[in-house]
Design a protein around this motif. Structure first.
Motif, PDB file in Angstrom:
ATOM      1  N   ALA A 193       0.851  -1.183   0.000  1.00 58.80           N
ATOM      2  CA  ALA A 193       0.000   0.000   0.000  1.00 58.80           C
ATOM      3  C   ALA A 193       0.888   1.234   0.000  1.00 58.80           C
ATOM      4  O   ALA A 193       2.019   1.200   0.491  1.00 58.80           O
ATOM      5  CB  ALA A 193      -0.930   0.013   1.209  1.00 58.80           C
ATOM      6  N   LYS A 194       0.378   2.316  -0.547  1.00 54.97           N
ATOM      7  CA  LYS A 194       1.167   3.531  -0.680  1.00 54.97           C
ATOM      8  C   LYS A 194       1.002   4.426   0.539  1.00 54.97           C
ATOM      9  O   LYS A 194      -0.115   4.739   0.943  1.00 54.97           O
ATOM     10  CB  LYS A 194       0.747   4.292  -1.938  1.00 54.97           C
ATOM     11  CG  LYS A 194       1.635   5.484  -2.260  1.00 54.97           C
ATOM     12  CD  LYS A 194       1.253   6.113  -3.579  1.00 54.97           C
ATOM     13  CE  LYS A 194       2.151   7.306  -3.895  1.00 54.97           C
ATOM     14  NZ  LYS A 194       1.787   7.941  -5.179  1.00 54.97           N
ATOM     15  N   GLY A 195       2.123   4.830   1.108  1.00 51.86           N
ATOM     16  CA  GLY A 195       2.105   5.768   2.227  1.00 51.86           C
ATOM     17  C   GLY A 195       1.735   5.118   3.543  1.00 51.86           C
ATOM     18  O   GLY A 195       1.183   4.010   3.599  1.00 51.86           O
ATOM     19  N   ASN A 196       2.065   5.817   4.639  1.00 47.35           N
ATOM     20  CA  ASN A 196       1.647   5.366   5.961  1.00 47.35           C
ATOM     21  C   ASN A 196       0.130   5.253   6.039  1.00 47.35           C
ATOM     22  O   ASN A 196      -0.402   4.326   6.648  1.00 47.35           O
ATOM     23  CB  ASN A 196       2.142   6.344   7.024  1.00 47.35           C
ATOM     24  CG  ASN A 196       3.535   6.038   7.536  1.00 47.35           C
ATOM     25  OD1 ASN A 196       3.711   5.215   8.421  1.00 47.35           O
ATOM     26  ND2 ASN A 196       4.523   6.722   6.978  1.00 47.35           N
ATOM     27  N   ASP A 197      -0.557   6.202   5.376  1.00 43.32           N
ATOM     28  CA  ASP A 197      -2.014   6.171   5.408  1.00 43.32           C
ATOM     29  C   ASP A 197      -2.558   4.944   4.673  1.00 43.32           C
ATOM     30  O   ASP A 197      -3.563   4.351   5.090  1.00 43.32           O
ATOM     31  CB  ASP A 197      -2.603   7.452   4.831  1.00 43.32           C
ATOM     32  CG  ASP A 197      -2.023   7.831   3.474  1.00 43.32           C
ATOM     33  OD1 ASP A 197      -0.970   7.279   3.093  1.00 43.32           O
ATOM     34  OD2 ASP A 197      -2.617   8.691   2.794  1.00 43.32           O
ATOM     35  N   GLY A 198      -1.885   4.542   3.598  1.00 45.20           N
ATOM     36  CA  GLY A 198      -2.319   3.356   2.866  1.00 45.20           C
ATOM     37  C   GLY A 198      -2.164   2.086   3.671  1.00 45.20           C
ATOM     38  O   GLY A 198      -3.067   1.229   3.693  1.00 45.20           O
ATOM     39  N   VAL A 199      -1.017   1.927   4.354  1.00 45.87           N
ATOM     40  CA  VAL A 199      -0.809   0.745   5.193  1.00 45.87           C
ATOM     41  C   VAL A 199      -1.807   0.740   6.353  1.00 45.87           C
ATOM     42  O   VAL A 199      -2.398  -0.306   6.671  1.00 45.87           O
ATOM     43  CB  VAL A 199       0.639   0.698   5.716  1.00 45.87           C
ATOM     44  CG1 VAL A 199       0.813  -0.432   6.732  1.00 45.87           C
ATOM     45  CG2 VAL A 199       1.614   0.514   4.561  1.00 45.87           C
ATOM     46  N   ALA A 200      -2.014   1.900   6.961  1.00 48.72           N
ATOM     47  CA  ALA A 200      -2.997   1.984   8.050  1.00 48.72           C
ATOM     48  C   ALA A 200      -4.386   1.590   7.558  1.00 48.72           C
ATOM     49  O   ALA A 200      -5.149   0.916   8.267  1.00 48.72           O
ATOM     50  CB  ALA A 200      -3.022   3.394   8.630  1.00 48.72           C
ATOM     51  N   GLY A 201      -4.714   1.973   6.327  1.00 48.75           N
ATOM     52  CA  GLY A 201      -6.016   1.623   5.761  1.00 48.75           C
ATOM     53  C   GLY A 201      -6.179   0.131   5.564  1.00 48.75           C
ATOM     54  O   GLY A 201      -7.252  -0.424   5.823  1.00 48.75           O
ATOM     55  N   VAL A 202      -5.112  -0.541   5.116  1.00 47.69           N
ATOM     56  CA  VAL A 202      -5.165  -1.999   4.948  1.00 47.69           C
ATOM     57  C   VAL A 202      -5.390  -2.675   6.290  1.00 47.69           C
ATOM     58  O   VAL A 202      -6.215  -3.581   6.426  1.00 47.69           O
ATOM     59  CB  VAL A 202      -3.871  -2.529   4.292  1.00 47.69           C
ATOM     60  CG1 VAL A 202      -3.841  -4.053   4.328  1.00 47.69           C
ATOM     61  CG2 VAL A 202      -3.752  -2.038   2.855  1.00 47.69           C
ATOM     62  N   VAL A 203      -4.659  -2.232   7.308  1.00 43.88           N
ATOM     63  CA  VAL A 203      -4.796  -2.843   8.638  1.00 43.88           C
ATOM     64  C   VAL A 203      -6.212  -2.620   9.177  1.00 43.88           C
ATOM     65  O   VAL A 203      -6.846  -3.551   9.697  1.00 43.88           O
ATOM     66  CB  VAL A 203      -3.746  -2.269   9.614  1.00 43.88           C
ATOM     67  CG1 VAL A 203      -3.972  -2.815  11.021  1.00 43.88           C
ATOM     68  CG2 VAL A 203      -2.334  -2.610   9.144  1.00 43.88           C
ATOM     69  N   LYS A 204      -6.701  -1.410   9.043  1.00 43.91           N
ATOM     70  CA  LYS A 204      -8.026  -1.083   9.595  1.00 43.91           C
ATOM     71  C   LYS A 204      -9.141  -1.897   8.952  1.00 43.91           C
ATOM     72  O   LYS A 204     -10.101  -2.300   9.619  1.00 43.91           O
ATOM     73  CB  LYS A 204      -8.296   0.413   9.413  1.00 43.91           C
ATOM     74  CG  LYS A 204      -9.525   0.908  10.142  1.00 43.91           C
ATOM     75  CD  LYS A 204      -9.598   2.424  10.121  1.00 43.91           C
ATOM     76  CE  LYS A 204     -10.748   2.933  10.979  1.00 43.91           C
ATOM     77  NZ  LYS A 204     -10.769   4.420  11.041  1.00 43.91           N
ATOM     78  N   SER A 205      -8.999  -2.176   7.674  1.00 45.77           N
ATOM     79  CA  SER A 205     -10.083  -2.841   6.934  1.00 45.77           C
ATOM     80  C   SER A 205      -9.938  -4.359   6.855  1.00 45.77           C
ATOM     81  O   SER A 205     -10.818  -5.034   6.312  1.00 45.77           O
ATOM     82  CB  SER A 205     -10.167  -2.271   5.519  1.00 45.77           C
ATOM     83  OG  SER A 205      -8.982  -2.549   4.784  1.00 45.77           O
ATOM     84  N   THR A 206      -8.845  -4.899   7.422  1.00 45.70           N
ATOM     85  CA  THR A 206      -8.569  -6.328   7.241  1.00 45.70           C
ATOM     86  C   THR A 206      -8.367  -7.041   8.570  1.00 45.70           C
ATOM     87  O   THR A 206      -7.297  -6.924   9.185  1.00 45.70           O
ATOM     88  CB  THR A 206      -7.297  -6.527   6.379  1.00 45.70           C
ATOM     89  OG1 THR A 206      -7.373  -5.717   5.201  1.00 45.70           O
ATOM     90  CG2 THR A 206      -7.131  -7.986   6.002  1.00 45.70           C
ATOM     91  N   PRO A 207      -9.369  -7.785   9.056  1.00 44.01           N
ATOM     92  CA  PRO A 207      -9.165  -8.583  10.265  1.00 44.01           C
ATOM     93  C   PRO A 207      -7.975  -9.545  10.076  1.00 44.01           C
ATOM     94  O   PRO A 207      -7.876 -10.217   9.053  1.00 44.01           O
ATOM     95  CB  PRO A 207     -10.477  -9.344  10.413  1.00 44.01           C
ATOM     96  CG  PRO A 207     -11.495  -8.481   9.730  1.00 44.01           C
ATOM     97  CD  PRO A 207     -10.757  -7.891   8.556  1.00 44.01           C
ATOM     98  N   GLY A 208      -7.071  -9.540  11.045  1.00 44.49           N
ATOM     99  CA  GLY A 208      -5.886 -10.382  10.964  1.00 44.49           C
ATOM    100  C   GLY A 208      -4.658  -9.672  10.428  1.00 44.49           C
ATOM    101  O   GLY A 208      -3.571 -10.248  10.380  1.00 44.49           O
ATOM    102  N   ALA A 209      -4.807  -8.390  10.037  1.00 38.51           N
ATOM    103  CA  ALA A 209      -3.687  -7.672   9.429  1.00 38.51           C
ATOM    104  C   ALA A 209      -2.725  -7.107  10.469  1.00 38.51           C
ATOM    105  O   ALA A 209      -3.101  -6.810  11.609  1.00 38.51           O
ATOM    106  CB  ALA A 209      -4.193  -6.549   8.540  1.00 38.51           C
ATOM    107  N   ILE A 210      -1.481  -6.952  10.058  1.00 35.36           N
ATOM    108  CA  ILE A 210      -0.466  -6.228  10.812  1.00 35.36           C
ATOM    109  C   ILE A 210       0.287  -5.352   9.826  1.00 35.36           C
ATOM    110  O   ILE A 210       0.500  -5.731   8.675  1.00 35.36           O
ATOM    111  CB  ILE A 210       0.506  -7.183  11.546  1.00 35.36           C
ATOM    112  CG1 ILE A 210       1.464  -6.385  12.449  1.00 35.36           C
ATOM    113  CG2 ILE A 210       1.298  -8.052  10.569  1.00 35.36           C
ATOM    114  CD1 ILE A 210       2.298  -7.269  13.387  1.00 35.36           C
ATOM    115  N   GLY A 211       0.653  -4.144  10.264  1.00 34.73           N
ATOM    116  CA  GLY A 211       1.402  -3.236   9.402  1.00 34.73           C
ATOM    117  C   GLY A 211       2.260  -2.302  10.228  1.00 34.73           C
ATOM    118  O   GLY A 211       1.936  -1.991  11.375  1.00 34.73           O
ATOM    119  N   TYR A 212       3.364  -1.853   9.679  1.00 37.05           N
ATOM    120  CA  TYR A 212       4.238  -0.900  10.368  1.00 37.05           C
ATOM    121  C   TYR A 212       3.891   0.514   9.886  1.00 37.05           C
ATOM    122  O   TYR A 212       3.883   0.796   8.693  1.00 37.05           O
ATOM    123  CB  TYR A 212       5.717  -1.231  10.112  1.00 37.05           C
ATOM    124  CG  TYR A 212       6.120  -1.231   8.661  1.00 37.05           C
ATOM    125  CD1 TYR A 212       6.646  -0.088   8.053  1.00 37.05           C
ATOM    126  CD2 TYR A 212       5.959  -2.372   7.872  1.00 37.05           C
ATOM    127  CE1 TYR A 212       6.999  -0.079   6.715  1.00 37.05           C
ATOM    128  CE2 TYR A 212       6.315  -2.369   6.533  1.00 37.05           C
ATOM    129  CZ  TYR A 212       6.834  -1.220   5.966  1.00 37.05           C
ATOM    130  OH  TYR A 212       7.168  -1.203   4.633  1.00 37.05           O
TER     131      TYR A 212
END
Length: 341
Positions: A193-212
């Motif tokens: 995902a692009k940007g810190n905001d993009g990674v945060a968006g993946v984590v927020k929308s995906t149960p089981g996700a982890i992101g830095y």
């Protein structure tokens, strides 16, 4: 407002009268801070600063190509990259930030504990579910589901990636040999995902996700994030104090290019970093005017002095006094056509 601040801003406004706009591009890591800083700076001086959050790698490319006044980057440019630039580039830190492991694990309400080895093994694809023994052993009493781990990581050239991978390379020999350190990596696993905001968006929308992500992005998105074991063996939850402690006792070189990850300080959060602005020492190039050069010098001086008052409210640590002193000395070396500004 303090009299000294009023006087300083008045002088900056006078010096910038002929240059009412500046442009920057780069790291998403400090974007929330820079948005606040530049809005306040415009109110005080009338100078508009347009900063595009495009990632540290793109920022470094744009300053090398001289298409912006300054770049934002969470990692200093390499010696090789500096040699490839058409002029001498300088680095000035503006804040200390923390990169946190944010996650989305339904039913888990307390901050999880992670070691560097476990984080590396998750990102190497060796730990695949949340109830893996390596994670449950660190978190006794926490019921972790047999949920597959979705690894979220950056798809763009990213200083946050550099900081995270720099830390993992210090705590995992396998990570160091297989993946290494960089703004862009050959990832073994993960959803980009692009940007810190993009990674945060993946984590927020995906149960089981982890992101830095940088700390403020986890907080703004109301994402839980874990504590990380530091070199002294303490599990530390990221905050301004522990992030600031990462710089305590570190020898800061004259050019300020230094890694703060895996600090030996017993109170330090281990995945912390300076974030930098990068600019040319001699400002006479292309169609730049001396007024534009002075406007940039004024902005940078303000960012490392009066502008520091905005850091902590947005979950960035202020610069230590010795770093401010070095930053001001670097900014003071700026020239225009060889003449000191």
């Amino acid at each position: 407002m303090k009299k000294t601040l009023v006087l300083g801003l008045a002088l900056m406004t006078a010096g910038s009268a002929a240059a009412q706009s500046l442009t920057g591009a780069g790291a998403s890591f400090p974007y929330p801070l820079y948005s606040k800083m530049f809005a306040e700076y415009k109110k005080a001086t009338g100078v508009d600063v347009n900063y595009q959050s495009v990632g540290s790698g793109a920022g470094q490319k744009q300053i090398t190509e001289r298409t912006v006044d300054f770049a934002g980057s969470d990692n200093p440019m390499s010696d090789e990259a500096l040699r490839a630039a058409p002029g001498k580039l300088l680095h000035v830190p503006t804040a200390i930030g923390a990169v946190v492991p944010a996650y989305n694990v339904p039913g888990v309400t307390q901050p999880l504990k992670f070691t560097g080895r476990v984080l590396a093994d998750i990102y190497l694809g060796k730990i695949k579910t949340w109830n893996d023994r390596a994670i449950t052993a660190l978190n006794p009493g926490v019921t972790l589901p047999p949920l597959p781990i979705t690894v979220a990581r950056r798809s763009d050239g990213s200083g946050t990636t550099y900081v995270f991978s720099d830390y993992l390379s210090k705590v995992s020999s396998e990570w160091k040999s297989r993946v290494g350190v960089g703004n862009s990596l050959q990832w073994p696993v993960g959803t980009g995902a692009k940007g810190n905001d993009g990674v945060a968006g993946v984590v927020k929308s995906t149960p089981g996700a982890i992101g830095y992500v940088e700390l403020v992005y986890a907080k703004q998105n109301k994402l839980p994030f874990g504590s990380v074991q530091n070199r002294a063996g303490k599990f530390v939850l990221a905050d301004n104090g522990p992030a600031s402690a990462a710089a305590r006792g570190v020898v800061i070189p004259a050019d300020t290019r230094v890694s703060l990850t895996n600090s030996a300080n017993a109170d330090a959060y281990p995945i912390a970093s300076f974030t930098y602005v990068i600019f040319y020492q001699d400002q006479k190039y292309g169609n730049r005017t001396e007024a534009q050069a002075k406007a940039l010098k004024n902005l940078l001086t303000w960012m490392v002095t009066e502008g520091q008052e905005y850091n902590e409210g947005l979950d960035y640590a202020r610069l230590p006094a010795n770093v401010v002193s070095k930053a001001r000395s670097i900014i003071g070396s700026m020239t225009y056509g060889g003449k000191r500004l």
